[in-house]
Design an enzyme around this catalytic site. Sequence first.
Site, mmCIF file in Angstrom:
data_model
loop_
_atom_site.group_PDB
_atom_site.id
_atom_site.type_symbol
_atom_site.label_atom_id
_atom_site.label_comp_id
_atom_site.label_asym_id
_atom_site.label_seq_id
_atom_site.Cartn_x
_atom_site.Cartn_y
_atom_site.Cartn_z
ATOM 1 N N ASP A 30 0.889 -0.937 0.112
ATOM 2 C CA ASP A 30 0.334 -0.174 -0.088
ATOM 3 C C ASP A 30 0.387 1.421 -0.123
ATOM 4 O O ASP A 30 1.313 0.747 0.719
ATOM 5 C CB ASP A 30 -0.875 -0.066 1.479
ATOM 6 C CG ASP A 30 -2.479 1.242 1.067
ATOM 7 O OD1 ASP A 30 -3.391 0.121 1.514
ATOM 8 O OD2 ASP A 30 -1.652 2.335 1.189
ATOM 9 N N ASN A 86 -13.065 -2.802 3.023
ATOM 10 C CA ASN A 86 -13.864 -2.448 3.014
ATOM 11 C C ASN A 86 -15.261 -2.612 1.454
ATOM 12 O O ASN A 86 -14.701 -2.876 0.389
ATOM 13 C CB ASN A 86 -13.602 -1.178 3.249
ATOM 14 C CG ASN A 86 -12.471 -1.185 4.609
ATOM 15 O OD1 ASN A 86 -12.645 -1.518 5.530
ATOM 16 N ND2 ASN A 86 -11.537 -0.005 3.860
ATOM 17 N N HIS A 92 -15.849 2.678 4.496
ATOM 18 C CA HIS A 92 -14.668 3.632 4.375
ATOM 19 C C HIS A 92 -13.686 2.965 2.923
ATOM 20 O O HIS A 92 -13.084 2.902 3.146
ATOM 21 C CB HIS A 92 -13.527 3.162 5.469
ATOM 22 C CG HIS A 92 -14.428 3.569 6.644
ATOM 23 N ND1 HIS A 92 -14.283 5.559 6.312
ATOM 24 C CD2 HIS A 92 -15.058 3.276 7.138
ATOM 25 C CE1 HIS A 92 -14.663 5.495 8.107
ATOM 26 N NE2 HIS A 92 -14.988 4.198 7.998
ATOM 27 N N HIS A 99 -10.252 -5.711 -2.717
ATOM 28 C CA HIS A 99 -8.744 -5.463 -1.952
ATOM 29 C C HIS A 99 -9.083 -6.286 -0.389
ATOM 30 O O HIS A 99 -10.015 -5.189 -0.257
ATOM 31 C CB HIS A 99 -8.024 -3.933 -2.137
ATOM 32 C CG HIS A 99 -8.761 -2.940 -1.910
ATOM 33 N ND1 HIS A 99 -10.048 -2.515 -2.183
ATOM 34 C CD2 HIS A 99 -8.940 -2.481 -0.577
ATOM 35 C CE1 HIS A 99 -10.108 -1.161 -1.935
ATOM 36 N NE2 HIS A 99 -10.050 -1.667 -0.797
ATOM 37 N N HIS A 101 -6.894 -5.694 2.781
ATOM 38 C CA HIS A 101 -5.866 -5.122 3.322
ATOM 39 C C HIS A 101 -5.361 -6.141 4.786
ATOM 40 O O HIS A 101 -6.140 -6.502 5.287
ATOM 41 C CB HIS A 101 -5.809 -3.570 4.488
ATOM 42 C CG HIS A 101 -6.915 -1.994 3.420
ATOM 43 N ND1 HIS A 101 -5.699 -1.556 2.965
ATOM 44 C CD2 HIS A 101 -7.487 -1.874 2.998
ATOM 45 C CE1 HIS A 101 -6.868 -0.521 2.528
ATOM 46 N NE2 HIS A 101 -8.033 -1.293 2.950
HETATM 47 P P1 AMP Z 1 -9.679 1.824 0.436
HETATM 48 O O1 AMP Z 1 -9.653 2.475 1.489
HETATM 49 O O2 AMP Z 1 -10.140 0.023 1.453
HETATM 50 O O3 AMP Z 1 -10.534 1.627 -0.579
HETATM 51 O O4 AMP Z 1 -7.817 1.783 0.699
HETATM 52 C C1 AMP Z 1 -7.358 1.954 -0.597
HETATM 53 C C2 AMP Z 1 -5.853 1.956 -0.505
HETATM 54 O O5 AMP Z 1 -5.785 2.128 -1.506
HETATM 55 C C3 AMP Z 1 -5.463 3.056 0.676
HETATM 56 O O6 AMP Z 1 -5.020 2.422 1.697
HETATM 57 C C4 AMP Z 1 -4.527 3.493 -0.645
HETATM 58 O O7 AMP Z 1 -3.621 4.305 0.436
HETATM 59 C C5 AMP Z 1 -4.706 2.318 -1.239
HETATM 60 N N1 AMP Z 1 -4.415 2.705 -2.224
HETATM 61 C C6 AMP Z 1 -3.961 3.663 -3.111
HETATM 62 N N2 AMP Z 1 -3.646 3.865 -4.359
HETATM 63 C C7 AMP Z 1 -2.592 3.485 -4.556
HETATM 64 C C8 AMP Z 1 -1.484 3.175 -5.116
HETATM 65 N N3 AMP Z 1 -1.327 3.557 -6.219
HETATM 66 N N4 AMP Z 1 -0.315 1.875 -4.543
HETATM 67 C C9 AMP Z 1 -0.499 1.224 -3.326
HETATM 68 N N5 AMP Z 1 -2.205 1.768 -3.004
HETATM 69 C C10 AMP Z 1 -2.613 2.363 -3.065
#
Ligand code: AMP
Length: 138
Positions: A30, A86, A92, A99, A101
Site C-alpha cells: 500500500d 471495506n 470506508h 481488496h 488490507h
Molecule cells: P480502501 O479505503 O479500503 O479503498 O483503501 C484503498 C487503499 O489503496 C488505501 O490504503 C490507499 O493507500 C491504497 N492505494 C491507493 N492507490 C494506490 C497505489 N497506486 N498503489 C498502492 N496502494 C494504493
Amino acid sequence: MPETIFQKIIDGKIPCHRVYEDEKVLAFLDVGPLSPGHTLVIPKEPAVTLDALSEESSAALGRVLPRICRAVMKATGTREYNLLQNNGSLAHQVVQHVHFHIIPKPDPSRGLGIGWPAGTLDSSQGAELAARVRAELR
Ligand code: AMP
C-alpha cells in the site's frame, strides 16, 4: 464504470511494489501504509465489492491470503496483524475494486485503529434475523 487505479496496476499501466502474483490474484504494498508491510491483496477480476466476486476468484484469494500474511509478518518481524476489507464508501472503501488490507500491528501506536461500538444482541431479534439470513442463503 471508470477504470480504477488497481485495474491500471493489474494492466501494468502504473507501477507497484509487487509481492505476489498468480493467474487470479495480485498483491502489492500500500502506498499509504498504516504500518511497515501494509499490503493489498486483490483479485484480477474487476468486482467492486466482495459480494459481487465470483467463487473462482474468492477461492483463489482464500488460498493465498494466509501464505501472504505469513510472508509479510516474517519479512517485517511482526507477529500480530489485522485483515481489513471495506465495501462501499460508508464502509470506508475508496478504491472501487475488491481488496484485502494486510496491516501489521507492530505496537499499539501503529497499524489499524478500530472503533468498536458494540451493542447487545436481543435473543428473539437474533433468532428472527438469523432465520432471514438463512433463507437468503438457500
Ligand atoms: P480502501 O479505503 O479500503 O479503498 O483503501 C484503498 C487503499 O489503496 C488505501 O490504503 C490507499 O493507500 C491504497 N492505494 C491507493 N492507490 C494506490 C497505489 N497506486 N498503489 C498502492 N496502494 C494504493
